[in-house]
Write a protein that holds these residues in place. Structure first.
Motif, PDB file in Angstrom:
ATOM      1  N   ASP A 175       0.881  -1.176   0.000  1.00 56.10           N
ATOM      2  CA  ASP A 175       0.000   0.000   0.000  1.00 56.10           C
ATOM      3  C   ASP A 175       0.916   1.223   0.000  1.00 56.10           C
ATOM      4  O   ASP A 175       1.510   1.554   1.033  1.00 56.10           O
ATOM      5  CB  ASP A 175      -0.908   0.001   1.229  1.00 56.10           C
ATOM      6  N   VAL A 176       1.040   1.875  -1.147  1.00 59.13           N
ATOM      7  CA  VAL A 176       2.036   2.945  -1.280  1.00 59.13           C
ATOM      8  C   VAL A 176       1.674   4.188  -0.471  1.00 59.13           C
ATOM      9  O   VAL A 176       2.484   5.114  -0.388  1.00 59.13           O
ATOM     10  CB  VAL A 176       2.266   3.313  -2.757  1.00 59.13           C
ATOM     11  N   SER A 177       0.514   4.220   0.149  1.00 61.22           N
ATOM     12  CA  SER A 177       0.197   5.326   1.045  1.00 61.22           C
ATOM     13  C   SER A 177       0.777   5.097   2.439  1.00 61.22           C
ATOM     14  O   SER A 177       0.708   5.988   3.287  1.00 61.22           O
ATOM     15  CB  SER A 177      -1.319   5.521   1.150  1.00 61.22           C
ATOM     16  N   ARG A 178       1.370   3.915   2.656  1.00 62.41           N
ATOM     17  CA  ARG A 178       1.888   3.562   3.969  1.00 62.41           C
ATOM     18  C   ARG A 178       3.399   3.332   3.911  1.00 62.41           C
ATOM     19  O   ARG A 178       3.967   3.093   2.850  1.00 62.41           O
ATOM     20  CB  ARG A 178       1.176   2.309   4.509  1.00 62.41           C
ATOM     21  N   PHE A 179       4.022   3.395   5.079  1.00 60.75           N
ATOM     22  CA  PHE A 179       5.476   3.222   5.100  1.00 60.75           C
ATOM     23  C   PHE A 179       5.844   1.737   5.162  1.00 60.75           C
ATOM     24  O   PHE A 179       5.006   0.883   5.465  1.00 60.75           O
ATOM     25  CB  PHE A 179       6.111   4.025   6.219  1.00 60.75           C
ATOM     26  N   PRO A 180       7.109   1.410   4.849  1.00 61.90           N
ATOM     27  CA  PRO A 180       7.554   0.021   4.922  1.00 61.90           C
ATOM     28  C   PRO A 180       8.159  -0.344   6.265  1.00 61.90           C
ATOM     29  O   PRO A 180       8.690  -1.445   6.422  1.00 61.90           O
ATOM     30  CB  PRO A 180       8.631  -0.037   3.835  1.00 61.90           C
ATOM     31  N   GLY A 181       8.103   0.570   7.244  1.00 64.68           N
ATOM     32  CA  GLY A 181       8.812   0.359   8.493  1.00 64.68           C
ATOM     33  C   GLY A 181      10.257   0.803   8.356  1.00 64.68           C
ATOM     34  O   GLY A 181      10.675   1.356   7.339  1.00 64.68           O
ATOM     35  N   GLY A 182      11.033   0.576   9.401  1.00 63.85           N
ATOM     36  CA  GLY A 182      12.424   0.980   9.386  1.00 63.85           C
ATOM     37  C   GLY A 182      13.192   0.273  10.491  1.00 63.85           C
ATOM     38  O   GLY A 182      12.596  -0.422  11.320  1.00 63.85           O
ATOM     39  N   SER A 183      14.505   0.379  10.495  1.00 62.91           N
ATOM     40  CA  SER A 183      15.169   1.283   9.592  1.00 62.91           C
ATOM     41  C   SER A 183      15.589   0.648   8.263  1.00 62.91           C
ATOM     42  O   SER A 183      16.058   1.345   7.373  1.00 62.91           O
ATOM     43  CB  SER A 183      16.407   1.871  10.283  1.00 62.91           C
ATOM     44  N   GLY A 185      13.937  -0.117   5.799  1.00 63.72           N
ATOM     45  CA  GLY A 185      12.728  -0.006   5.002  1.00 63.72           C
ATOM     46  C   GLY A 185      12.968  -0.147   3.517  1.00 63.72           C
ATOM     47  O   GLY A 185      12.182  -0.779   2.802  1.00 63.72           O
ATOM     48  N   GLY A 186      14.051   0.448   3.010  1.00 59.75           N
ATOM     49  CA  GLY A 186      14.352   0.307   1.592  1.00 59.75           C
ATOM     50  C   GLY A 186      14.639  -1.131   1.224  1.00 59.75           C
ATOM     51  O   GLY A 186      14.174  -1.631   0.192  1.00 59.75           O
ATOM     52  N   ALA A 187      15.397  -1.817   2.055  1.00 63.06           N
ATOM     53  CA  ALA A 187      15.724  -3.220   1.803  1.00 63.06           C
ATOM     54  C   ALA A 187      14.464  -4.077   1.748  1.00 63.06           C
ATOM     55  O   ALA A 187      14.274  -4.879   0.820  1.00 63.06           O
ATOM     56  CB  ALA A 187      16.662  -3.732   2.896  1.00 63.06           C
ATOM     57  N   ALA A 188      13.585  -3.928   2.737  1.00 64.02           N
ATOM     58  CA  ALA A 188      12.378  -4.755   2.790  1.00 64.02           C
ATOM     59  C   ALA A 188      11.439  -4.444   1.632  1.00 64.02           C
ATOM     60  O   ALA A 188      10.812  -5.351   1.075  1.00 64.02           O
ATOM     61  CB  ALA A 188      11.669  -4.550   4.121  1.00 64.02           C
TER      62      ALA A 188
END
Length: 498
Positions: A175-183, A185-188
């Motif tokens: 859901d591109v309106s939400r974040f992927p978490g962190g830190s 986040g880019g990797a996941a």
């Protein structure tokens, strides 16, 4: 004078050899041109490496396919900080060896990969280029992994979101309106979107497990000192951070772990692993020790994970962690804040500018300010954290593993944990969301997020299984059993490159 790149020289050399061969062969003996190879299909890293080793595909073909996948989804998820595609092509055309020879991946932008920028999510480190590999990165390079670039991280990895002011927010493929978490986040996000089969990640307070949970991938936080983290001599009073990866398959995580082991005698080698045979006593601990709320979807997902364990024959026991979560969080946060203050000083020294909002983010400044105000409390906090390891491990007297949520809720909207939000509001949100994972970092224990459930609205929710320090093999074996019982690899997000 014209300077040829290594890639151009390799291509030129190959062309010269081909022309020489054609000039020596009679025209009638020239074989028909081979059929064009198809674009490699996406697979986990173990399968990719096997295909390359068998000659069914090449490292360069796999890199080109991964670059195409990255270009297809990156405009929607913004997970790449630095692209090193040309270097990756050159590396893939060279001689590679190791367990993952030729497999493409990304390095989280918190550690050095020789020749690439290390920005740590900070505007103040613009222009910083790594001159050598981090010790963990050396292990990955030695395994033959080809880096396509650096994945996004919040500034210094200091928050459970990935919305750095330097690069803008990374978005969740589900859901591109939400974040992927962190830190991590880019990797996941890159692994969830099937750009690469695995990506480097690190975990200082949940930073592997949190984005693994919110992005629906697998993430194990290794035991302290099991895999390399930093150069000897630079160790802090308490090493809370570890390096490893987020992956689609459990077997990739195992093989990556084995390839990167420190091999310094502190632990026996991981060895061979298989789906767990013996039955475990699992402590079911869904309640946050800090008293913060637990989202109903997360509670339901964690209860479903407990039921799956019962169905598999494990004994699941209701359990309350006998720790003072508020006191532990306060000590951990002060230690964390001291690290933020040190980071701000390092950025100021590199940039030549005074510490301030021009070079570091408001969240980093707020943490550093808190550490400065409470500097007198830091020795006692460190002492408390050091003593916590024995408190944590005492919980396993009659238990093998503890099952709990990874986060207080599924992925939240972009902006909810933005680093320039009001500091007090942001602190409350972060502590409510990321209240489960830090105890395992303090204790140096093995812990993992397993993608076993999705919310009614389609957001992934991981289940966290934690053991003692050194229980990495046990968790891997349990993960293999859970993966076989409830497979997740074929469940792809709306933003997927495959």
């Amino acid at each position: 004078m014209l300077k040829l790149s290594r890639r151009a020289m390799l291509a030129g050399s190959a062309a010269a050899v081909a022309l020489a061969a054609c000039s020596r062969a009679p025209k009638e003996e020239v074989a028909d041109a081979p059929a064009a190879r198809t674009v490699p299909t996406y697979a986990d890293g173990t399968a990719m490496a096997a295909g390359i080793a068998a000659g069914e595909t090449t490292a360069l073909e796999q890199v080109e396919a991964a670059v195409a996948r990255a270009n297809a989804v990156e405009p929607r998820i913004n997970a790449i900080v630095t692209e090193t595609f040309e270097v990756a092509r050159s590396d893939a055309a060279g001689l590679l060896s190791g367990a993952f020879a030729g497999v493409p991946s990304f390095i989280k932008d918190l550690i050095d990969w020789r020749g690439a920028p290390t920005l740590a999510g900070s505007r103040g480190l613009a222009g910083h280029i790594a001159t050598e590999d981090n010790p963990f990165a050396r292990k990955w390079r030695g395994a033959g992994i080809v880096s396509l670039g650096k994945s996004a991280t919040p500034e210094a990895g200091l928050i459970s979101s990935t919305e750095p002011l330097s690069n803008g927010p990374t978005r969740n493929p589900w859901d591109v309106s939400r974040f992927p978490g962190g830190s991590s986040g880019g990797a996941a996000a890159l692994v969830a979107a099937r750009v690469v089969p695995f990506a480097h990640a690190s975990d200082g307070g949940g930073s592997i497990r949190i984005p693994a949970s919110t992005c629906g991938v697998f993430g194990l936080k290794p035991s302290r000192d099991r895999l390399p983290y930093s150069e000897l001599g630079n160790a802090p009073p308490l090493q809370i951070s570890v390096n490893h990866a987020v992956t689609i398959s459990v077997r990739d995580s195992i093989a990556l772990f084995r390839a990167a082991e420190a091999n310094d005698g502190a632990y026996p080698p991981l060895g061979e692993t298989a789906p767990l045979k013996r039955r475990l006593r699992i402590g079911f601990a869904p309640e946050p020790t800090t008293g913060t709320p637990l989202h109903p979807d997360t509670r339901a997902a964690t209860e479903a994970a407990a039921q799956l364990c019962r169905d598999l024959g494990h004994t699941v026991i209701d359990f309350t962690m006998p720790i003072d979560g508020v006191k532990l969080t306060d000590a951990f946060l002060l230690y964390w804040a001291a690290g933020a203050g040190q980071f701000a000083q390092q950025v100021a020294a590199f940039s030549g500018k005074p510490i301030g909002p021009e070079i570091v983010e408001p969240w980093t400044l707020g943490l550093g300010g808190m550490a400065a105000r409470r500097i007198g409390d830091l020795p006692a906090a460190i002492g408390y954290l050091l003593a916590f390891e024995s408190v944590y491990h005492a919980m396993f007297g009659s238990l093998d593993v503890i099952l709990s949520p990874v986060t207080g809720s599924p992925a939240v909207p972009i902006g909810d944990q933005a680093p320039d939000a009001d500091y007090d509001t942001l602190m409350e949100r972060v502590l409510g969301f990321a209240s489960y994972t830090a105890p395992m970092n303090v204790a140096g224990a093995a812990s993992m997020s397993v993608p076993l459930a999705w919310s009614p609205s389609g957001l992934p929710i991981g289940a966290m299984f934690s053991g003692r320090k050194g229980d990495d093999a046990l968790l891997f074996e349990l993960a293999l059993e859970l993966e076989a019982a409830r497979p997740w690899a074929d469940r792809k997000p709306p933003v997927s490159a495959t």
